[in-house]
Design a protein around this motif. Structure first.
Motif, short mmCIF file in Angstrom:
data_model
loop_
_atom_site.label_atom_id
_atom_site.label_comp_id
_atom_site.label_asym_id
_atom_site.label_seq_id
_atom_site.Cartn_x
_atom_site.Cartn_y
_atom_site.Cartn_z
N THR A 69 0.81 -1.22 0.00
CA THR A 69 0.00 0.00 0.00
C THR A 69 0.85 1.27 0.00
N GLU A 70 1.89 1.30 0.81
CA GLU A 70 2.70 2.52 0.89
C GLU A 70 3.41 2.80 -0.43
N ILE B 282 -17.42 -2.22 -1.43
CA ILE B 282 -16.41 -1.44 -2.16
C ILE B 282 -15.00 -1.88 -1.75
N ARG B 283 -14.80 -2.15 -0.45
CA ARG B 283 -13.48 -2.61 -0.01
C ARG B 283 -13.19 -4.03 -0.49
N GLU C 297 -5.30 -5.40 -3.87
CA GLU C 297 -4.42 -5.96 -2.84
C GLU C 297 -4.38 -5.07 -1.60
N SER C 298 -4.42 -3.76 -1.79
CA SER C 298 -4.41 -2.85 -0.64
C SER C 298 -5.64 -3.04 0.23
N SER C 299 -6.77 -3.39 -0.40
CA SER C 299 -8.01 -3.59 0.34
C SER C 299 -7.94 -4.75 1.31
N PHE C 300 -6.99 -5.65 1.11
CA PHE C 300 -6.85 -6.82 1.98
C PHE C 300 -5.64 -6.67 2.90
N ALA D 233 -9.54 -8.61 7.16
CA ALA D 233 -9.36 -8.22 5.77
C ALA D 233 -9.80 -9.28 4.77
N ASP D 234 -9.63 -10.55 5.11
CA ASP D 234 -9.95 -11.62 4.16
C ASP D 234 -11.41 -12.06 4.21
N ARG D 235 -12.20 -11.46 5.10
CA ARG D 235 -13.62 -11.81 5.22
C ARG D 235 -14.49 -10.64 4.77
N PHE D 236 -15.70 -10.97 4.31
CA PHE D 236 -16.69 -9.93 4.04
C PHE D 236 -17.37 -9.62 5.36
#
Length: 508
Positions: free
Chosen positions: A89-90, A367-368, A404-407, A413-416
């Motif tokens: 992300t950075e 969206i995420r 990838e940043s969304s996770f 992060a890996d779950r809805f």
């Protein structure tokens, strides 16, 4: 023929030697740019890994993401171009923050300037871009958004009614929302952006031209008569001309003191005011920059283009994810039914929308979890130091991965899990840097509040007025890049009416 071949035969060794030398130089050039970064060590001549990208895009990008796990980025080679895939992300923020002519350029399309025209927000930088965003700001004030919400909801309801009717005509056969949602989004954009200036005939012509452009967007890039790219470019020119004419009409209405009823009116109301102030101050008849009808028509087309595929992608993932998370669906239905009833013959008010807190968290989590524009390609305009040990070579296509940043960062992060966006957890604030679906830096989406409202209205109305059943097949939820991401099967559903009747509302 025999004599011709006999003539060429002595030169054959030279051709073979030249070809082998070219391939060797190409391989060495790739390895020199690659250095010790994870990625393919051997590439096919010229094509690189284009075959796997074309035939299996999902697995191609997954491999790139897996390779990037150690350093945060990986490399590859596609049709003569060196590429860098960014997972960290950075590092992605580093690209977004350096979006300017001498560092990185956004790549909306391989021949974007030729296709979209010279007046395009994607290719604007610096003060010009800041000034234009300032001019656009009045289009998304609370007052303007409240005007749009009425239009959005009426169109959503009309299309839900037609979808349910279509499904009921063939009870055993599912309908494909991938084919239906774009029409709803296009009509919404038409009406919200330039609503009252579109006659029925103009709507049909407008829709035909937009579909002509959209279906030919990624075809062979030959600007020749009867080729797809030429037809797409001419369709854009006609659309911009039409939108420019609406800007002329709106300016006239706003200068006469009429009330705004769509986006272009709010824009022209502010533009008319600026023109008047400019004339008073400078006693000049020169209009302010970026206020010509052609420029405004071009910028409106940018809005139209941005509002289509991304919105369609999100609507399909909403249906997909609610179908596979029935506990979330139940909670959304309970909340919406407590706040709004479709039998009330009224639309959802701004106050009611604010009360739908859980539904809002669901929209944000969709969206995420499935950010529609998963990759945002840029071109490096010079050698750029990405890390202390690696410099991106000039001419490289760089792919910061929003997906990838969304996770990264988020607690689950890996779950809805919509709770991540609840008032108690506020992870969209805590992990704001990972939430890149609307972009970052100077080109961050100006219409994100409008887009979020559209998604929340769709969720609230879809689950309230309709019962739906997803017709699942093996691999139906696999991600497809087209170029935004969609469920592989196009979201096949069967629909039936849930409430006794819909609101009896129509557009003026």
């Amino acid at each position: 023929m025999v004599s011709y071949l006999s003539f060429l035969s002595p030169f054959a060794p030279f051709f073979v030697t030249f070809l082998l030398l070219f391939l060797l130089v190409e391989q060495i050039s790739y390895l020199r740019k690659k250095r010790n970064v994870p990625g393919s060590n051997i590439i096919l001549p010229f094509l690189g890994n284009a075959i796997s990208l074309t035939t299996k895009p999902t697995s191609f990008w997954k491999v790139q993401a897996d390779l990037a796990a150690s350093l945060g980025f990986s490399v590859n080679y596609i049709i003569g171009r060196f590429i860098v895939f960014i997972r960290n992300t950075e590092l992605s923020h580093l690209i977004f923050a350096n979006l300017r002519p001498d560092d990185f350029l956004l790549v909306g399309h391989p021949f974007g300037k030729k296709l979209f025209g010279e007046h395009n927000m994607i290719y604007m930088f610096g003060q010009d871009h800041k000034d234009l965003r300032h001019q656009i700001a009045p289009n998304f004030t609370p007052r303007a958004l409240s005007t749009y919400t009425t239009l959005q909801q009426i169109i959503i309801l009309q299309h839900l009614r037609s979808w349910e009717r279509l499904s009921s005509e063939s009870p055993g056969k599912p309908i494909y929302l991938r084919l239906l949602a774009p029409d709803m989004n296009l009509e919404t954009s038409q009406t919200v952006f330039v609503g009252r200036y579109l006659s029925r005939e103009a709507r049909e012509k407008f829709r035909d031209d937009y579909n002509l452009f959209n279906t030919r967007l990624m075809k062979l890039l030959f600007d020749l008569p009867d080729f797809a790219f030429r037809n797409a470019r001419l369709a854009v020119e006609r659309l911009v001309e039409t939108l420019s004419d609406y800007a002329t009409q709106s300016k006239k209405r706003m200068s006469e003191g009429d009330e705004p009823s769509c986006l272009i009116d709010f824009w022209m109301q502010e533009t008319v005011r600026e023109i008047a102030e400019s004339k008073e101050i400078a006693e000049s008849k020169t209009a302010p920059p970026r206020s010509s009808d052609v420029e405004i028509g071009s910028y409106l087309f940018d809005f139209l283009f941005a509002a289509q595929d991304a919105s369609t992608s999100l609507l399909l993932w909403v249906v997909t994810l609610l179908d596979s998370h029935l506990d979330v669906l139940r909670r959304v239905r309970e909340e919406v039914s407590r706040i709004w009833s479709p039998e009330s013959d009224t639309l959802i008010s701004a106050e009611q929308l604010r009360e739908m807190k859980y539904t809002q968290t669901v929209a944000r989590e969709v969206i995420r979890y499935q950010p529609p524009a998963a990759l945002v390609p840029h071109i490096a305009m010079k050698d750029f130091p990405l890390t202390e040990s690696y410099t991106i070579p000039k001419g490289t296509i760089v792919f910061p991965s929003v997906y990838e940043s969304s996770f990264q960062g988020f607690t689950e992060a890996d779950r809805f899990e919509p709770k991540q966006f609840s008032e108690d957890r506020q992870e969209e604030v805590i992990f704001k840097r990972n939430y890149l679906a609307f972009g970052a830096g100077p080109h961050q989406c100006v219409g994100q509040r409008y887009a979020l409202n559209h998604l929340v209205f769709f969720i609230a109305m879809f689950i309230t007025v309709l019962d739906f059943k997803r017709r699942r097949t093996e691999g139906c939820d696999e991600i497809m890049y087209c170029p935004t991401i969609f469920p592989k099967d196009g979201c096949r559903v069967s629909l039936s009416q849930r409430c006794p009747r819909y609101p009896n509302l129509t557009l003026n």
